[in-house]
Design an enzyme around this catalytic site. Sequence first.
Site, PDB file in Angstrom:
ATOM      1  N   ALA A  11      16.753   7.475  -9.484  1.00  0.00           N
ATOM      2  CA  ALA A  11      17.377   6.228  -9.944  1.00  0.00           C
ATOM      3  C   ALA A  11      18.148   5.498  -8.851  1.00  0.00           C
ATOM      4  O   ALA A  11      18.449   4.314  -9.000  1.00  0.00           O
ATOM      5  CB  ALA A  11      18.310   6.532 -11.109  1.00  0.00           C
ATOM      6  N   THR A  12      18.468   6.199  -7.759  1.00  0.00           N
ATOM      7  CA  THR A  12      19.218   5.532  -6.692  1.00  0.00           C
ATOM      8  C   THR A  12      18.286   5.126  -5.539  1.00  0.00           C
ATOM      9  O   THR A  12      18.746   4.718  -4.481  1.00  0.00           O
ATOM     10  CB  THR A  12      20.317   6.468  -6.146  1.00  0.00           C
ATOM     11  OG1 THR A  12      19.704   7.740  -5.871  1.00  0.00           O
ATOM     12  CG2 THR A  12      21.430   6.660  -7.146  1.00  0.00           C
ATOM     13  N   LYS A 150       2.584   7.206  -6.872  1.00  0.00           N
ATOM     14  CA  LYS A 150       1.722   7.727  -5.829  1.00  0.00           C
ATOM     15  C   LYS A 150       2.588   8.359  -4.736  1.00  0.00           C
ATOM     16  O   LYS A 150       3.772   8.027  -4.665  1.00  0.00           O
ATOM     17  CB  LYS A 150       0.831   6.635  -5.259  1.00  0.00           C
ATOM     18  CG  LYS A 150       1.610   5.518  -4.554  1.00  0.00           C
ATOM     19  CD  LYS A 150       0.722   4.541  -3.880  1.00  0.00           C
ATOM     20  CE  LYS A 150       0.435   4.981  -2.468  1.00  0.00           C
ATOM     21  NZ  LYS A 150       0.085   3.860  -1.570  1.00  0.00           N
ATOM     22  N   ASP A 179      -0.957   2.984 -10.383  1.00  0.00           N
ATOM     23  CA  ASP A 179      -1.580   2.396  -9.195  1.00  0.00           C
ATOM     24  C   ASP A 179      -1.252   0.914  -9.352  1.00  0.00           C
ATOM     25  O   ASP A 179      -1.829   0.233 -10.214  1.00  0.00           O
ATOM     26  CB  ASP A 179      -3.091   2.614  -9.190  1.00  0.00           C
ATOM     27  CG  ASP A 179      -3.717   2.054  -7.932  1.00  0.00           C
ATOM     28  OD1 ASP A 179      -3.430   0.878  -7.600  1.00  0.00           O
ATOM     29  OD2 ASP A 179      -4.483   2.768  -7.263  1.00  0.00           O
ATOM     30  N   HIS A 180      -0.311   0.422  -8.553  1.00  0.00           N
ATOM     31  CA  HIS A 180       0.212  -0.910  -8.882  1.00  0.00           C
ATOM     32  C   HIS A 180      -0.839  -2.010  -8.748  1.00  0.00           C
ATOM     33  O   HIS A 180      -0.683  -3.092  -9.303  1.00  0.00           O
ATOM     34  CB  HIS A 180       1.500  -1.228  -8.107  1.00  0.00           C
ATOM     35  CG  HIS A 180       1.300  -1.616  -6.683  1.00  0.00           C
ATOM     36  ND1 HIS A 180       1.129  -0.709  -5.673  1.00  0.00           N
ATOM     37  CD2 HIS A 180       1.255  -2.830  -6.082  1.00  0.00           C
ATOM     38  CE1 HIS A 180       0.985  -1.346  -4.530  1.00  0.00           C
ATOM     39  NE2 HIS A 180       1.060  -2.647  -4.739  1.00  0.00           N
ATOM     40  N   HIS A 242      -5.923   2.244  -4.155  1.00  0.00           N
ATOM     41  CA  HIS A 242      -6.032   0.829  -4.512  1.00  0.00           C
ATOM     42  C   HIS A 242      -7.447   0.261  -4.316  1.00  0.00           C
ATOM     43  O   HIS A 242      -7.971  -0.427  -5.184  1.00  0.00           O
ATOM     44  CB  HIS A 242      -5.056  -0.009  -3.694  1.00  0.00           C
ATOM     45  CG  HIS A 242      -3.635   0.481  -3.751  1.00  0.00           C
ATOM     46  ND1 HIS A 242      -3.064   0.973  -4.894  1.00  0.00           N
ATOM     47  CD2 HIS A 242      -2.671   0.561  -2.797  1.00  0.00           C
ATOM     48  CE1 HIS A 242      -1.803   1.314  -4.649  1.00  0.00           C
ATOM     49  NE2 HIS A 242      -1.547   1.085  -3.378  1.00  0.00           N
TER      50      HIS A 242
HETATM   51  N1  LIG Z   1       9.483   2.277  -2.373  1.00  0.00           N
HETATM   52  C1  LIG Z   1       8.286   1.771  -2.653  1.00  0.00           C
HETATM   53  O1  LIG Z   1       8.021   0.578  -2.488  1.00  0.00           O
HETATM   54  C2  LIG Z   1       7.224   2.634  -3.205  1.00  0.00           C
HETATM   55  C3  LIG Z   1       7.454   3.951  -3.508  1.00  0.00           C
HETATM   56  N2  LIG Z   1       6.465   4.715  -4.077  1.00  0.00           N
HETATM   57  C4  LIG Z   1       6.701   6.108  -4.453  1.00  0.00           C
HETATM   58  O2  LIG Z   1       7.846   6.166  -5.297  1.00  0.00           O
HETATM   59  C5  LIG Z   1       8.550   7.370  -5.095  1.00  0.00           C
HETATM   60  C6  LIG Z   1       9.999   7.042  -4.745  1.00  0.00           C
HETATM   61  O3  LIG Z   1      10.031   6.280  -3.557  1.00  0.00           O
HETATM   62  P1  LIG Z   1      11.352   5.584  -3.025  1.00  0.00           P
HETATM   63  O4  LIG Z   1      12.166   5.037  -4.120  1.00  0.00           O
HETATM   64  O5  LIG Z   1      10.912   4.671  -1.947  1.00  0.00           O
HETATM   65  O6  LIG Z   1      12.146   6.821  -2.357  1.00  0.00           O
HETATM   66  P2  LIG Z   1      13.671   6.878  -1.896  1.00  0.00           P
HETATM   67  O7  LIG Z   1      13.723   7.878  -0.807  1.00  0.00           O
HETATM   68  O8  LIG Z   1      14.236   5.539  -1.673  1.00  0.00           O
HETATM   69  O9  LIG Z   1      14.407   7.473  -3.187  1.00  0.00           O
HETATM   70  C7  LIG Z   1      14.284   8.803  -3.549  1.00  0.00           C
HETATM   71  C8  LIG Z   1      15.099   9.084  -4.767  1.00  0.00           C
HETATM   72  O10 LIG Z   1      14.959  10.471  -5.030  1.00  0.00           O
HETATM   73  C9  LIG Z   1      16.245  11.027  -5.241  1.00  0.00           C
HETATM   74  N3  LIG Z   1      16.263  12.409  -4.804  1.00  0.00           N
HETATM   75  C10 LIG Z   1      15.847  12.913  -3.625  1.00  0.00           C
HETATM   76  N4  LIG Z   1      16.027  14.257  -3.620  1.00  0.00           N
HETATM   77  C11 LIG Z   1      16.543  14.578  -4.816  1.00  0.00           C
HETATM   78  C12 LIG Z   1      16.956  15.784  -5.402  1.00  0.00           C
HETATM   79  N5  LIG Z   1      16.829  16.958  -4.785  1.00  0.00           N
HETATM   80  N6  LIG Z   1      17.469  15.743  -6.647  1.00  0.00           N
HETATM   81  C13 LIG Z   1      17.617  14.571  -7.302  1.00  0.00           C
HETATM   82  N7  LIG Z   1      17.223  13.395  -6.807  1.00  0.00           N
HETATM   83  C14 LIG Z   1      16.719  13.402  -5.570  1.00  0.00           C
HETATM   84  C15 LIG Z   1      17.166  10.184  -4.419  1.00  0.00           C
HETATM   85  O11 LIG Z   1      18.437  10.318  -4.998  1.00  0.00           O
HETATM   86  P3  LIG Z   1      19.793  10.420  -4.127  1.00  0.00           P
HETATM   87  O12 LIG Z   1      19.627   9.432  -3.014  1.00  0.00           O
HETATM   88  O13 LIG Z   1      20.829  10.083  -5.123  1.00  0.00           O
HETATM   89  O14 LIG Z   1      19.857  11.791  -3.647  1.00  0.00           O
HETATM   90  C16 LIG Z   1      16.583   8.803  -4.636  1.00  0.00           C
HETATM   91  O15 LIG Z   1      17.045   8.278  -5.856  1.00  0.00           O
HETATM   92  C17 LIG Z   1       7.795   8.114  -3.994  1.00  0.00           C
HETATM   93  O16 LIG Z   1       6.878   8.979  -4.601  1.00  0.00           O
HETATM   94  C18 LIG Z   1       7.047   6.999  -3.263  1.00  0.00           C
HETATM   95  O17 LIG Z   1       5.878   7.491  -2.648  1.00  0.00           O
HETATM   96  C19 LIG Z   1       5.238   4.172  -4.391  1.00  0.00           C
HETATM   97  C20 LIG Z   1       4.948   2.869  -4.104  1.00  0.00           C
HETATM   98  C21 LIG Z   1       5.886   1.999  -3.455  1.00  0.00           C
HETATM   99  O1  LIG Z   2       0.845   1.194  -2.042  1.00  0.00           O
HETATM  100  C1  LIG Z   2       0.976   0.503  -1.045  1.00  0.00           C
HETATM  101  O2  LIG Z   2       0.756  -0.823  -1.152  1.00  0.00           O
HETATM  102  C2  LIG Z   2       1.320  -1.719  -0.205  1.00  0.00           C
HETATM  103  C3  LIG Z   2       0.577  -3.043  -0.378  1.00  0.00           C
HETATM  104  O3  LIG Z   2       0.771  -3.501  -1.684  1.00  0.00           O
HETATM  105  P1  LIG Z   2       0.682  -5.046  -2.017  1.00  0.00           P
HETATM  106  O4  LIG Z   2       0.913  -5.121  -3.473  1.00  0.00           O
HETATM  107  O5  LIG Z   2       1.739  -5.720  -1.192  1.00  0.00           O
HETATM  108  O6  LIG Z   2      -0.674  -5.506  -1.602  1.00  0.00           O
HETATM  109  C4  LIG Z   2       1.206  -1.214   1.197  1.00  0.00           C
HETATM  110  O7  LIG Z   2       1.941  -2.054   2.074  1.00  0.00           O
HETATM  111  C5  LIG Z   2       1.773   0.175   1.285  1.00  0.00           C
HETATM  112  O8  LIG Z   2       1.550   0.706   2.586  1.00  0.00           O
HETATM  113  C6  LIG Z   2       1.126   1.087   0.272  1.00  0.00           C
HETATM  114  O9  LIG Z   2       1.815   2.332   0.225  1.00  0.00           O
END
Ligand SMILES: NC(=O)C1=CN([C@@H]2O[C@H](COP(=O)(O)OP(=O)(O)OC[C@H]3O[C@@H](n4cnc5c(N)ncnc54)[C@H](OP(=O)(O)O)[C@@H]3O)[C@@H](O)[C@H]2O)C=CC1
Ligand SMILES: O=C1O[C@H](COP(=O)(O)O)[C@@H](O)[C@H](O)[C@H]1O
Length: 483
Positions: A11-12, A150, A179-180, A242
């Site tokens: 959530a963070t 993913k 899969d967005h 994708h």
């Molecule tokens: N960001 C993006 O645009 C995209 C992300 N994804 C996928 O989404 C998922 C999340 O990505 P993203 O948000 O970028 O990752 P972040 O690293 O920004 O966030 C990870 C989150 O996991 C929490 N976390 C990590 N370790 C623990 C733990 N041991 N216990 C509890 N909570 C934990 C963190 O909490 P805290 O910081 O409080 O510890 C934080 O809220 C991944 O699988 C990523 O591949 C997919 C597509 C796009």
């Molecule tokens: O899942 C992913 O998609 C983005 C591209 O998404 P888009 O909606 O902007 O076309 C990509 O940049 C990223 O590397 C990949 O993990």
Amino acid sequence: MDSMTFVLFGATGDLAKRKIYPALFNLFLDQKLPKSFSVIGVGRNNCTDAEFQAKVKDSLYTFSRHLLNDVSKKQEFVKLFHYCQLDVTDPEGYHKLLKLTVKHEEEQKIAENRMFYLSVAPQFFDVIALNIKRSGLGTTNGWKRLIIEKPFGHDVSSAQALNEKLSRTFEEEEIFRIDHYLGKPMVQNLEAFVLANPLLKAIWNNQFISNVQITASETVGVENRAEYYDHTGAIRDMVQNHLLQLLMMTAMRIPEKKSSYDIRNGKREVMESIRPLTKEDAQAQIVRGQYLSGEIKGQPVVSYSEETGVQAQSKNDTFIAARVWIDHPYWKGVPFYIRTGKRMQEKITKIVVEFRNSSDLDSVEIENTKPNLLTISIFPNEGVSLQLNSKSLMSGKIEPINVHFSASQRDLPEAYERLLLDALSGDPTFFAHWEEVESSWKWIEPILEAFEEDFVPLHHYTSGSMGPDAAQQLLDEWGHRWW
Ligand SMILES: NC(=O)C1=CN([C@@H]2O[C@H](COP(=O)(O)OP(=O)(O)OC[C@H]3O[C@@H](n4cnc5c(N)ncnc54)[C@H](OP(=O)(O)O)[C@@H]3O)[C@@H](O)[C@H]2O)C=CC1
Ligand SMILES: O=C1O[C@H](COP(=O)(O)O)[C@@H](O)[C@H](O)[C@H]1O
């Protein structure tokens, strides 16, 4: 829609902030959330409900599609959010989460309908699912569902292992693999677009279509994700999920009475008909590339190898082009070309269907005739254009004309908004089913091996270009060109 508790792991994190909270907020404003709905955000850091709600509110200012003019609405929305500090690897902590969840369900007098969203790093997917089961969170008098981000595995065996672990807690019908690209409006429109137009439906086959081209080019580089991207590459990051989903959505044949099952089945049929590649085939059918320095929109950019966090002499692919054959009577002899890359000239996502040329013209007319092209634009505009041939009223010569429709992106719900709404309603249509995921990894795996063993040369391309020349040659060999 059923009342429910939405338990968000991560959530963070970045995804929650950029996509999940704004999507939920927009659904809230559009009155699409259930009457009774609360979110329990899970993270490792200590945080009060009020602090958590303030973070959620902040994310809306930057990322929400709807503007935040109505202060009371905003306040009403963030009051739905509660926080639970928990290390997801600690089984004991889940009892606290269960207590909190039950407390909310009792307070609101709602059934134990629980939506679990795993927005955390993939190494936590299986441990969270296991702890949901062990703690009793997964035992409900209502329903439970899992939304999972993913990457779903890194290869066939890791994807199978993950699926096996998830299936100890969740049935396949309870798993919503995001899969967005499947949430993008024109992608969701694809099957209806063909089915609702007898004109297209009649010619959606190898008798009329010469080739199909799917492009997802990006101008961004690796950004700050080298740790993930350098051992993932474009093949796993974009193609396995994708691009293959776009291909499945374009090529599937579904009956007119469609259900979510028909769409999944149609996609599975396509995926299973894709001609498997050997490592040797990969050499001929796949182009891999990596970006060099160059210019993007007039700004100099560094090469992939100079990006922070990329390993020295990395052979990671930042560009992939492929010629894909579908061994199905409808598509026999029609190459499906796919390409994706970072640091390319423009950010474009589109599907171009090139039709066969008419043979009913004299030789001069044929020379002037351009192929009919149907372009389905996904980004930057959502729309469709059709290139036809017509006799110029002035010169009397055959010339291409374009019929064009484009929707403004600003007014359209974001992919995450659509997908979350579907998952909340229990509609699995636009999520990746396990069978598709498994067979896409099976198709990709020989390519991964061919890359490992250097069977497929790594071509370098200048940043700001449309990829290496070899990607053009891939089409030249069949008398085609990228549109
Ligand atoms: N960001 C993006 O645009 C995209 C992300 N994804 C996928 O989404 C998922 C999340 O990505 P993203 O948000 O970028 O990752 P972040 O690293 O920004 O966030 C990870 C989150 O996991 C929490 N976390 C990590 N370790 C623990 C733990 N041991 N216990 C509890 N909570 C934990 C963190 O909490 P805290 O910081 O409080 O510890 C934080 O809220 C991944 O699988 C990523 O591949 C997919 C597509 C796009
Ligand atoms: O899942 C992913 O998609 C983005 C591209 O998404 P888009 O909606 O902007 O076309 C990509 O940049 C990223 O590397 C990949 O993990």
